[in-house]
Design a protein around this motif. Structure first.
Motif, short mmCIF file in Angstrom:
data_model
loop_
_atom_site.label_atom_id
_atom_site.label_comp_id
_atom_site.label_asym_id
_atom_site.label_seq_id
_atom_site.Cartn_x
_atom_site.Cartn_y
_atom_site.Cartn_z
N THR A 359 0.30 -0.96 -0.29
CA THR A 359 0.10 0.07 -0.34
C THR A 359 0.88 1.39 0.27
O THR A 359 0.73 2.34 -0.75
N ALA A 360 2.23 1.49 0.57
CA ALA A 360 3.21 2.35 0.82
C ALA A 360 3.15 2.33 -0.30
O ALA A 360 2.91 3.74 -0.48
N VAL A 361 3.54 1.82 -0.93
CA VAL A 361 4.19 1.57 -2.57
C VAL A 361 3.22 2.80 -3.48
O VAL A 361 3.45 3.40 -3.87
N LEU A 362 2.22 2.20 -3.65
CA LEU A 362 0.90 2.85 -4.47
C LEU A 362 0.48 3.36 -4.26
O LEU A 362 0.72 4.81 -4.78
N ASN A 363 0.29 4.37 -2.74
CA ASN A 363 0.43 5.61 -2.43
C ASN A 363 1.47 6.78 -2.44
O ASN A 363 1.00 7.49 -3.47
N ASP A 364 2.87 6.06 -2.76
CA ASP A 364 4.19 6.85 -2.69
C ASP A 364 3.83 7.05 -4.70
O ASP A 364 4.35 8.05 -5.28
N SER A 365 3.49 5.98 -5.33
CA SER A 365 3.77 6.32 -6.94
C SER A 365 2.25 6.73 -7.62
O SER A 365 2.82 8.11 -7.85
N LEU A 366 1.15 6.99 -6.47
CA LEU A 366 0.33 7.46 -7.17
C LEU A 366 0.22 9.20 -7.08
O LEU A 366 0.04 10.03 -7.28
N SER A 367 0.86 9.27 -5.63
CA SER A 367 1.00 10.99 -5.62
C SER A 367 1.98 11.14 -5.85
O SER A 367 2.10 12.54 -6.50
N GLY A 368 3.24 10.65 -6.45
CA GLY A 368 3.84 11.08 -7.42
C GLY A 368 4.14 11.08 -8.35
O GLY A 368 5.43 10.97 -9.39
N VAL A 369 3.13 10.75 -8.98
CA VAL A 369 2.93 10.07 -10.79
C VAL A 369 3.56 10.96 -11.17
O VAL A 369 3.39 10.41 -12.83
N ARG A 370 3.26 12.54 -11.07
CA ARG A 370 4.07 13.79 -12.50
C ARG A 370 5.44 13.57 -12.18
O ARG A 370 5.88 13.62 -13.27
N VAL A 371 5.93 13.06 -11.61
CA VAL A 371 7.71 12.92 -11.43
C VAL A 371 8.21 11.62 -12.18
O VAL A 371 8.57 11.08 -13.03
N ILE A 372 6.75 10.56 -12.00
CA ILE A 372 7.15 9.43 -12.94
C ILE A 372 6.96 9.62 -13.97
O ILE A 372 8.35 9.08 -15.27
N LYS A 373 5.76 10.16 -14.30
CA LYS A 373 5.89 10.58 -16.00
C LYS A 373 7.16 11.51 -16.22
O LYS A 373 6.73 10.95 -17.88
N ALA A 374 6.88 12.56 -15.47
CA ALA A 374 8.46 13.72 -16.17
C ALA A 374 9.28 12.83 -16.58
O ALA A 374 10.21 12.96 -17.31
N PHE A 375 10.08 11.54 -15.83
CA PHE A 375 10.80 10.72 -16.02
C PHE A 375 10.96 9.53 -16.49
O PHE A 375 11.47 8.71 -17.19
N ALA A 376 10.40 9.24 -17.36
CA ALA A 376 9.77 8.40 -18.17
C ALA A 376 9.86 7.39 -17.32
O ALA A 376 10.28 5.80 -17.97
N ASP A 379 8.21 2.10 -16.17
CA ASP A 379 8.62 0.10 -15.88
C ASP A 379 9.06 0.40 -14.58
O ASP A 379 9.05 -1.26 -14.02
N LYS A 380 9.73 1.19 -14.58
CA LYS A 380 10.81 1.18 -12.90
C LYS A 380 9.59 1.12 -11.75
O LYS A 380 9.95 0.04 -10.77
N GLU A 381 8.73 1.70 -12.18
CA GLU A 381 7.46 2.06 -10.98
C GLU A 381 7.32 0.31 -11.24
O GLU A 381 6.64 -0.13 -9.62
N ILE A 382 6.35 -0.02 -11.78
CA ILE A 382 5.91 -1.88 -12.44
C ILE A 382 6.85 -2.54 -11.75
O ILE A 382 6.12 -3.06 -11.23
N GLU A 383 8.10 -2.06 -11.76
CA GLU A 383 9.13 -3.66 -11.33
C GLU A 383 8.69 -3.45 -9.56
O GLU A 383 8.52 -4.64 -8.89
#
Ligand SMILES: Nc1ncnc2c1ncn2[C@@H]1O[C@H](COP(=O)(O)OP(=O)(O)OP(=O)(O)O)[C@@H](O)[C@H]1O
Ligand SMILES: [Mg+2]
Lengths: 752, 169
Positions: A359-376, A379-383
C-alpha cells in the motif's frame, strides 16, 4: 537495557586524595579501540581525566588534562555515536567516544564542564553536578521497561482491569440495549441447544424406539417443537443483528468523534513525534477493534462460557461415562489450538506487514505520478510495485496454505475424541446400557462443545489485543496538550500588536537549543525582518510567537502580557500567517479564502482577492471562485496558491501578520504582484517577515540577523548596510547573484 | 552521466599524495603532499551502507570539502589503516553475527546479541520502522537510543530469530 553504573567508592577515595575533589563522573560504553567497553570521564577540581575500567576495582588512566589548560569542551554527534573533545591552549584532545545511548548525558556533561572550566579552584569544589534526569518519560518508573511510542504509560504495569472498566464506561450509555442484546444472544443459543435433544433422546428413544400408543401425536409435537425452535432462533437472530448494527455504528461514531476532538486540541509537538499514518490507524482500525470487542466480543465470550458449562451439564446428565470421554481430550485440544493460533498469527502478521508495504508503494507512486511521468520511469515503478506485490503473494500463499493444511488436521485431532464416544457409546448401546437416542444427542452436542474450547484457547490473545487498541485510543483521548491556557487567561479581544522577546531560549528537544537568548522588540504597527541562513531558526521564532510551542527559558510578551497568560484563542484569532508552503484544503477557491472567516460575504471575498492580486487570474477560470482546487490545492500554481493564502490572511484581518518566505519560488513579475499585495497587507499591522530575497524586506523598520540560533546583528536596514557586517555581506552576495534582475538598483538605493 | 555541467565535476584527491595520521591526542590529521596539511580533518562515506569503502569525502574543521577519495584501497598502506580505523569509529555500526535471545513484549523487541564489537543488549521500538531491509538478507537495526546495528544475512541466525525477522522482511 542500560543499567545505571557507578564508580567504585574505594577508587574514588584514592583519586580524591591525589587529584582533588571529584565533581563529576560519567560512564561511557565505548573504549578507545571502538569496541564495547567501560570508560569513565572524571572531573576533579584540577583535572579532567578518562579511565578505563578493567574490573570491579581496576581502573587505568588513559587521558589526563589539567583543568586550567582547557579552553573549551565540545561534543560532536557522529553516526551511531559521538565524541567528546577538549580544546587546550596548544592542542586538541579527543577525550572519549560514547554510543548514542549516552549522547544526552555527554551533551549535558559538556555544558557542565564548560561552566566548570571558567571557575576557580574553590568555586569548582562547590559546583553541584546532578546527572541528567530522563524527562522524556520513555522509561517506566516502576519496572524500568521502555514505554512503547504508542503508549503514555507502561503497558506491563498498567492495570488491565482499569482499562476494561473504562472501556465499559463508554458502552454504559447503551447499557439497556446491550443487556437486551446479550439476553437475546443467550436465548438464541439456548434455542440452538433444543433440536439435538428433541431429535435424539426424545424422537429416537421415546418415540421411534419405545413406540408408545400416542407415538403419532408425539411425533407431531416433536416436529412442532423443532419448527418453533428454529423459527424463534431465526427471529431472534434478525432482531439481534439489526440492533447490533445500530449499536456498533453509534458507538464507533461516538468514539471517533471524541478522539478526533482530542486530536484537534493537541499541540503541534504531539504531531512532531508521531507519524500521521499511525494516528490515522488509531482512528480507523483501533476504534473498530474496540467496537467489535464491546458489541460482539464480550457477549460472545459470555455465551461461549455458558455454552461450555451448559453443554457439559447436559452431557453429564444424559450419560456421565460418555461425558468423561469427551472431557478427557479437552486439555489437549486447548493446548493444540493455542499453539496453532500462535503460529498462524505469526504468518498472518507477516502477510499484513507486506500488505501495508505494498500500500505504501502504491500511495507513494500515485502521489508522485507527475515525477514518474516526467522522468519516464513507468517501467521501474511497475517493477517496484511488482516486487512488493510478489512479496505479498508469497506471504499470502504461505499463510493460506499453512492454514489450509493445519486447520483440517486440527479439526481432525479434535474429532478423535468423538471416535471414542462412538466406540464405547456404541458398545454400551449394544450392551443395552445406553440408548441410540442418547448416542445421537451426544454426537450432536460434542460439535458445539469443541467450538467454545477453541475460542477460550485464544481468549488471552484476543483480550490483550483489544485492550492494546483501547489503550491506543485512550492515549489520544488522554494526551495533554503541552501548551495550555491558564485557568483564568487574560482575554485580549483587541491586540495592539507590540511583541517582545526577552532572553528566549528554545529547543524542540530541550537539550538541543535551536534558539539562544533571543531578545527584540517590535512596536505596534512595525515591520520586523528576519534574515539568516537556512536552518538558522527563523521559522522557529514565529512558531513561538503563535505559541505553537512554549520557550524553555525567557518570556515572550504581546502588549506587555506574557503570552502564556493570554487566552490562546485570542492570540491565534489575531495572528495571521502566510507560509511558503501554502496548504489549501480540498474545496473551492472561495472556501479557501473564507477559511478563517466563514461568515464572509461574497463581496468581502472578492475584495480580499483583489487586494491580494488574485482576482484577475481567478476570473479567468471557467468556474471562477467556485473552482475546485484539488487535494492540497494541486490544481493551482505555486504563485496562485500563495496569493490565495494572502487573500485568506487579508480577510482574517490579523493584528499581527507573519510572512514566512512568502515570495520565494515565483517569477519576478509574480513576485512583484505578491509583493504589492503584501505591501497593502502590512499597513498598520505588526508584521514579522522572513525572506531570503532581501528586497522583500526593504520596507522593514528593523532587521535581525540570526545565525545558529543567536541574533548576530540588529538594526534598521540602512544601519546594517553601513555597519558592513553579516547583512551587508548577504546583500552583496545577492547583488552579485541577481545583478541582471534589477535588484542592484534596490541595494544601491539602500546604500544611498 | 558524461555531460553533466562543469560545476558537477568531482574533485578527486590523488591517492598517492594523501596522507592520514593521528595526532598524539587522537585527532585525525590530513596532509596533501607538498600542498597543505589540515590539523583537524574529518572524513566520511558518501554511501555508508552500500559502499562504505568508496567515495570518501574529506573535510576541514570548518566543514569545507577538500575532495573525494575514490576508494580506500588506493591509499598507501599506513594511511589506509588509519582512515579505516577512523571510519570504523565514526560510523558506529556493530555487525551482529549472533542473537542469543530475541523476545517481544508489547511491541518492543529485546535483543541480546553478539557483535564484532562485543556483546550488547538493546531494545527496538516499533520494529516495522526501525528494522530496515537493505535487500539480500541484510538488515539495518536501529535501537531506542538511535544506535545502529548491521546484520549481514539474517537468515544465518538461529531459527526462531529468523522466524521473527521474517515477519518484517
Ligand atoms: N519540528 C521540529 N522538530 C525538531 N527539530 C526541528 C523542527 N523544526 C525545525 N527543527 C530544527 O530546528 C532548526 C531551525 O529550523 P527553522 O525551521 O527555524 O529554520 P529556518 O531558519 O526557518 O530555515 P529555512 O530558511 O530553511 O526555512 C533546524 O536545525 C531544524 O532541523
Ligand atoms: Mg523556515
Amino acid at each position: 537495557m542500560l543499567t545505571a553504573r557507578s564508580l567504585s567508592e574505594a577508587f574514588k577515595e584514592n583519586l580524591e586524595a591525589e587529584k582533588g575533589k571529584v565533581i563529576l563522573t560519567q560512564y561511557s560504553d565505548i573504549d578507545e579501540k571502538g569496541l564495547y567497553g567501560d570508560l569513565w570521564l572524571i572531573a576533579t577540581t584540577n583535572f579532567i581525566e578518562v579511565y578505563k575500567q578493567k574490573g570491579p576495582e581496576e581502573y587505568s588512566l588513559r587521558i589526563s588534562v589539567s583543568m586550567d589548560e582547557v579552553l573549551d569542551i565540545s561534543h560532536q554527534n557522529l553516526v551511531g555515536c559521538g565524541v567528546l573533545q577538549a580544546t587546550t591552549k596548544n592542542d586538541m584532545v579527543l577525550l572519549l567516544q560514547y554510543s548514542n545511548s549516552y549522547s544526552r548525558d555527554f551533551n549535558y556533561v559538556a555544558r557542565a564542564l564548560n561552566k566548570l572550566i571558567k571557575l576557580d579552584e574553590n568555586e569548582r569544589s562547590d559546583f553541584a553536578f546532578h546527572h541528567i534526569e530522563d524527562t522524556s518519560k520513555s522509561y517506566c518508573q516502576k519496572c524500568g521497561r521502555i514505554i512503547p511510542e504508542w503508549s503514555e504509560s507502561c503497558p506491563a504495569c498498567i492495570d488491565k482491569g482499569a482499562i476494561l472498566k473504562r472501556l465499559l464506561a463508554y458502552a454504559w450509555p447503551f447499557k439497556g440495549k446491550l443487556i437486551l442484546l446479550t439476553v437475546m444472544m443467550l436465548l438464541g443459543t439456548a434455542l440452538d441447544l433444543v433440536p439435538p435433544y428433541l431429535s435424539g433422546v426424545i424422537l429416537i428413544d421415546k418415540v421411534l424406539g419405545e413406540r408408545p400408543l400416542n407415538a403419532w401425536q408425539m411425533l407431531i409435537w416433536v416436529v412442532i417443537g423443532l419448527f418453533a425452535a428454529q423459527f424463534l432462533s431465526t427471529l431472534i437472530a434478525v432482531v439481534r443483528g439489526r440492533m447490533a448494527a445500530w449499536l456498533s455504528a453509534s458507538l464507533v461514531y461516538e468514539l471517533r468523534k471524541k478522539s478526533y476532538e482530542a486530536l484537534q486540541r493537541l499541540s503541534l509537538s504531539y504531531y512532531d513525534k508521531r507519524q500521521t499514518g499511525s494516528i490515522m490507524s488509531r482512528l480507523v482500525h483501533d476504534v473498530n477493534r474496540l467496537n467489535n470487542f464491546l458489541i460482539e466480543g464480550l457477549q460472545y465470550f459470555l455465551v461461549q462460557v455458558l455454552l461450555l458449562i451448559g453443554i457439559g451439564a447436559i452431557l453429564f446428565s444424559i450419560n456421565a461415562k460418555l461425558a468423561f470421554l469427551v472431557i478427557i481430550p479437552a486439555p489437549i485440544a486447548v493446548l493444540l489450538s493455542y499453539k496453532f493460533w500462535k503460529y498462524i498469527w505469526k504468518l498472518f502478521s507477516s502477510f499484513w506487514h507486506r500488505n501495508s508495504k505494498m500500500t505504501a508503494v502504491l500511495n507513494d507512486s500515485l502521489s508522485g505520478v507527475r515525477v514518474i511521468k516526467a522522468f519516464a520511469q513507468e517501467d521501474k515503478e511497475i517493477e517496484r510495485f511488482d516486487n512488493r506485490s510478489r512479496d505479498l503473494y508469497q506471504a499470502s500463499v504461505q499463510a493460506e496454505q499453512t492454514w489450509a493444511t493445519l486447520y483440517p488436521w486440527l479439526s481432525f485431532v479434535l474429532t478423535l475424541g468423538s471416535l471414542f464416544v462412538y466406540l464405547i457409546g456404541g458398545r454400551d448401546v449394544l450392551l443395552g446400557v445406553a440408548t441410540v437416542g442418547q448416542l445421537v444427542t451426544f454426537m450432536n452436542y460434542i460439535w458445539r462443545f469443541y467450538g467454545p474450547l477453541q475460542f477460550l484457547s485464544r481468549i488471552t490473545d484476543w483480550l490483550t489485543r483489544s485492550l492494546t487498541s483501547a489503550e491506543r485510543v485512550f492515549e489520544i483521548l488522554d494526551a495533554q496538550p503541552d501548551v495550555v491556557d491558564l485557568p483564568n487567561p487574560i482575554r485580549m479581544p483587541h491586540i495592539k500588536g507590540e511583541v517582545e522577546f526577552n532572553n528566549v531560549t528554545f529547543g524542540y528537544d530541550e537539550h538541543e537549543p535551536v534558539l539562544q537568548n533571543i531578545s527584540f522588540k517590535i512596536e505596534e504597527g512595525e515591520m520586523l525582518g528576519v534574515v539568516g541562513h537556512s536552518g538558522a531558526g527563523k521559522s522557529t521564532i514565529i512558531n513561538l510567537v503563535c505559541r505553537f510551542y512554549d520557550p524553555n527559558e525567557g518570556e515572550i510578551t504581546i502588549d506587555g502580557n506574557n503570552i502564556k497568560e493570554i487566552a490562546q484563542q485570542d492570540i491565534r484569532g489575531q495572528v495571521g500567517m502566510v507560509l511558503q508552503d501554502t496548504f489549501l484544503f480540498n474545496g473551492t477557491i472561495a472556501d479557501n479564502i473564507a477559511y478563517a472567516k466563514t461568515d464572509a460575504t461574497m463581496e468581502e471575498i472578492i475584495r480580499a482577492a483583489k487586494i491580494a492580486n488574485a482576482h484577475d487570474y481567478i476570473t479567468t477560470f471557467p468556474n471562477g471562485y467556485d473552482t475546485f482546487v484539488g487535494e492540497r490545492g494541486t490544481r493551482l500554481s505555486g504563485g496562485e496558491r500563495q496569493r490565495i493564502a494572502i487573500a485568506r490572511a487579508i480577510l482574517h484581518d490579523p493584528r499581527i501578520l507573519i510572512l514566512d518566505e512568502a515570495t520565494s519560488s515565483v517569477d519576478t513579475e509574480t513576485e512583484q504582484k505578491i509583493q504589492q499585495a503584501i505591501d497593502r497587507l502590512v499597513v498598520n499591522r505588526t508584521t514579522i517577515a522572513i525572506a531570503h530575497r532581501l528586497s522583500t524586506l526593504r520596507n522593514a523598520d528593523k532587521l535581525i540577523v540570526i545565525e545558529e540560533g543567536k541574533i548576530v546583528e540588529a538594526g534598521s536596514p540602512s544601519e546594517l548596510i553601513k555597519r558592513k557586517g553579516y547583512y551587508y555581506e548577504l546583500v552583496m552576495a545577492q547583488e552579485i547573484d541577481s545583478g541582471k534582475n534589477g535588484e542592484v538598483a534596490n541595494v544601491n538605493e539602500q546604500l544611498a | 552521466m558524461s555531460n553533466l555541467p562543469e560545476f558537477g565535476d568531482l574533485q578527486y584527491l590523488d591517492p598517492q599524495d594523501v596522507i592520514f595520521s593521528y595526532s598524539t591526542s587522537g585527532i585525525l590529521r590530513f596532509t596533501y603532499k607538498d600542498k597543505y596539511c589540515v590539523i583537524k580533518a574529518d572524513a566520511g562515506c558518501c554511501f555508508p551502507l552500500k559502499m562504505p569503502e568508496r567515495y570518501i569525502w574529506v573535510k576541514d574543521s570548518k566543514n569545507k570539502e577538500l575532495g573525494l577519495i575514490k576508494s580506500i584501497n588506493e591509499l598507501e598502506l599506513n594511511s589506509k589503516e588509519i582512515l579505516k580505523d577512523y571510519l570504523y569509529k565514526r560510523y558506529y555500526m556493530p555487525n551482529i553475527h549472533g542473537v542469543n535471545k530475541l523476545t517481544e513484549e508489547f511491541g518492543l523487541w529485546y535483543f541480546d546479541a553478539e557483535t564484532d564489537r562485543g556483546p550488547r543488549s538493546f531494545v527496538v521500538k516499533d520494529p516495522r520502522q526501525n528494522i530496515i531491509n537493505l535487500g539480500k538478507g541484510r538488515l539495518l537495526v536501529i535501537d531506542v537510543d538511535g544506535n545502529r546495528f548491521n546484520i549481514n544475512d539474517y537468515t544465518l541466525l538461529s531459527a526462531d530469530v529468523v522466524m521473527m525477522l521474517d515477519r518484517l522482511v
